[in-house]
Design an enzyme around this catalytic site. Structure first.
Site, mmCIF file in Angstrom:
data_model
loop_
_atom_site.group_PDB
_atom_site.id
_atom_site.type_symbol
_atom_site.label_atom_id
_atom_site.label_comp_id
_atom_site.label_asym_id
_atom_site.label_seq_id
_atom_site.Cartn_x
_atom_site.Cartn_y
_atom_site.Cartn_z
ATOM 1 N N HIS A 90 -49.523 -14.322 -22.264
ATOM 2 C CA HIS A 90 -49.728 -15.722 -21.906
ATOM 3 C C HIS A 90 -49.673 -15.858 -20.383
ATOM 4 O O HIS A 90 -49.284 -14.935 -19.672
ATOM 5 C CB HIS A 90 -48.663 -16.615 -22.561
ATOM 6 C CG HIS A 90 -47.265 -16.222 -22.233
ATOM 7 N ND1 HIS A 90 -46.441 -15.570 -23.118
ATOM 8 C CD2 HIS A 90 -46.553 -16.349 -21.094
ATOM 9 C CE1 HIS A 90 -45.282 -15.332 -22.550
ATOM 10 N NE2 HIS A 90 -45.324 -15.788 -21.307
HETATM 11 C C1 T46 Z 1 -42.527 -15.254 -19.946
HETATM 12 C C2 T46 Z 1 -42.048 -13.907 -20.390
HETATM 13 C C3 T46 Z 1 -41.664 -13.022 -19.229
HETATM 14 C C4 T46 Z 1 -37.204 -20.800 -26.124
HETATM 15 O O1 T46 Z 1 -36.837 -21.525 -27.091
HETATM 16 N N1 T46 Z 1 -36.729 -21.051 -24.871
HETATM 17 C C5 T46 Z 1 -37.073 -20.289 -23.798
HETATM 18 O O2 T46 Z 1 -36.598 -20.556 -22.679
HETATM 19 C C6 T46 Z 1 -38.002 -19.226 -23.994
HETATM 20 C C7 T46 Z 1 -38.433 -18.376 -22.826
HETATM 21 C C8 T46 Z 1 -38.473 -18.992 -25.269
HETATM 22 N N2 T46 Z 1 -38.074 -19.765 -26.306
HETATM 23 C C9 T46 Z 1 -38.546 -19.453 -27.651
HETATM 24 C C10 T46 Z 1 -40.028 -19.632 -27.888
HETATM 25 C C11 T46 Z 1 -40.332 -18.608 -28.954
HETATM 26 O O3 T46 Z 1 -40.078 -19.161 -30.235
HETATM 27 O O4 T46 Z 1 -38.280 -18.072 -27.908
HETATM 28 C C12 T46 Z 1 -39.308 -17.506 -28.699
HETATM 29 C C13 T46 Z 1 -39.899 -16.268 -28.013
HETATM 30 O O5 T46 Z 1 -40.642 -16.718 -26.848
HETATM 31 P P1 T46 Z 1 -41.966 -15.957 -26.345
HETATM 32 O O6 T46 Z 1 -42.714 -15.442 -27.516
HETATM 33 O O7 T46 Z 1 -42.692 -16.887 -25.419
HETATM 34 O O8 T46 Z 1 -41.350 -14.711 -25.539
HETATM 35 P P2 T46 Z 1 -42.086 -13.677 -24.584
HETATM 36 O O9 T46 Z 1 -41.141 -12.556 -24.394
HETATM 37 O O10 T46 Z 1 -43.457 -13.368 -25.072
HETATM 38 O O11 T46 Z 1 -42.269 -14.472 -23.199
HETATM 39 C C14 T46 Z 1 -41.141 -14.845 -22.443
HETATM 40 C C15 T46 Z 1 -41.304 -16.272 -21.905
HETATM 41 O O12 T46 Z 1 -41.587 -17.170 -22.995
HETATM 42 C C16 T46 Z 1 -42.419 -16.400 -20.895
HETATM 43 O O13 T46 Z 1 -42.290 -17.612 -20.192
HETATM 44 O O14 T46 Z 1 -43.133 -15.366 -18.898
HETATM 45 O O15 T46 Z 1 -40.971 -13.956 -21.338
#
Ligand code: T46
Length: 140
Positions: A50
């Site tokens: 993303h």
């Molecule tokens: C990024 C990379 C480096 C939350 O509820 N609060 C939060 O602050 C974050 C970051 C995530 N979430 C929830 C949303 C999803 O249900 O945690 C779950 C996993 O999130 P995501 O799939 O977006 O995780 P990554 O590792 O793909 O990405 C994360 C960050 O979301 C993003 O901003 O830049 O780490």
């Protein structure tokens, strides 16, 4: 790459170990509103896929290592993070993919805004089609 930067933090090392201080506005080019950390990532898992419209972040591998693939419609580069005294700044409009988490690694992320799903672009085609800059950096 454009709008990204490796930041090297201070290290205080002596025979008792090492300490790295990280100060918002001094070592980090924004006020920190949120931190989160990524851990227990199984081998071969990739995360991310993303970009963000407005969010600024710094990624710090507290222990272990991880690789980050950074993309724009015009550039692509891979950054290997394996030092707890080095962070990767990623500004808005950069596509990121994380891979190669070593077992037991923890990636700390400092973020400029509270969590807001509306700030994410999670489709690569939408990202490419809405990227706001031309190849020479002018606003479209
Ligand atoms: C990024 C990379 C480096 C939350 O509820 N609060 C939060 O602050 C974050 C970051 C995530 N979430 C929830 C949303 C999803 O249900 O945690 C779950 C996993 O999130 P995501 O799939 O977006 O995780 P990554 O590792 O793909 O990405 C994360 C960050 O979301 C993003 O901003 O830049 O780490």
């Amino acid at each position: 790459m454009h709008n990204t930067q490796l930041i090297r933090f201070k290290r205080h090392t002596d025979e008792y170990g090492s300490l790295t201080p990280v100060e918002a506005g001094v070592d980090i080019p924004f006020d920190i509103k949120r931190i989160y950390y990524i851990y227990d990532v199984p081998p071969d898992v990739m995360r991310g896929f993303h970009s963000h419209k407005n969010l600024h972040q710094v990624l710090i591998p507290l222990n272990g290592a991880v690789s980050i693939r950074l993309k724009t419609p015009f550039e692509e580069t891979d950054v290997h993070l394996d030092k707890p005294y080095e962070g990767l700044y990623i500004g808005p409009n950069i596509w990121r993919e994380m891979y190669g988490f070593t077992p037991g690694s923890t990636l700390l992320v400092l973020a400029s805004e509270y969590y807001d799903e509306a700030d994410y672009i999670r489709c690569l085609n939408v990202y490419k089609n809405t990227y706001p800059f031309t190849q020479n950096g002018d606003i479209k």
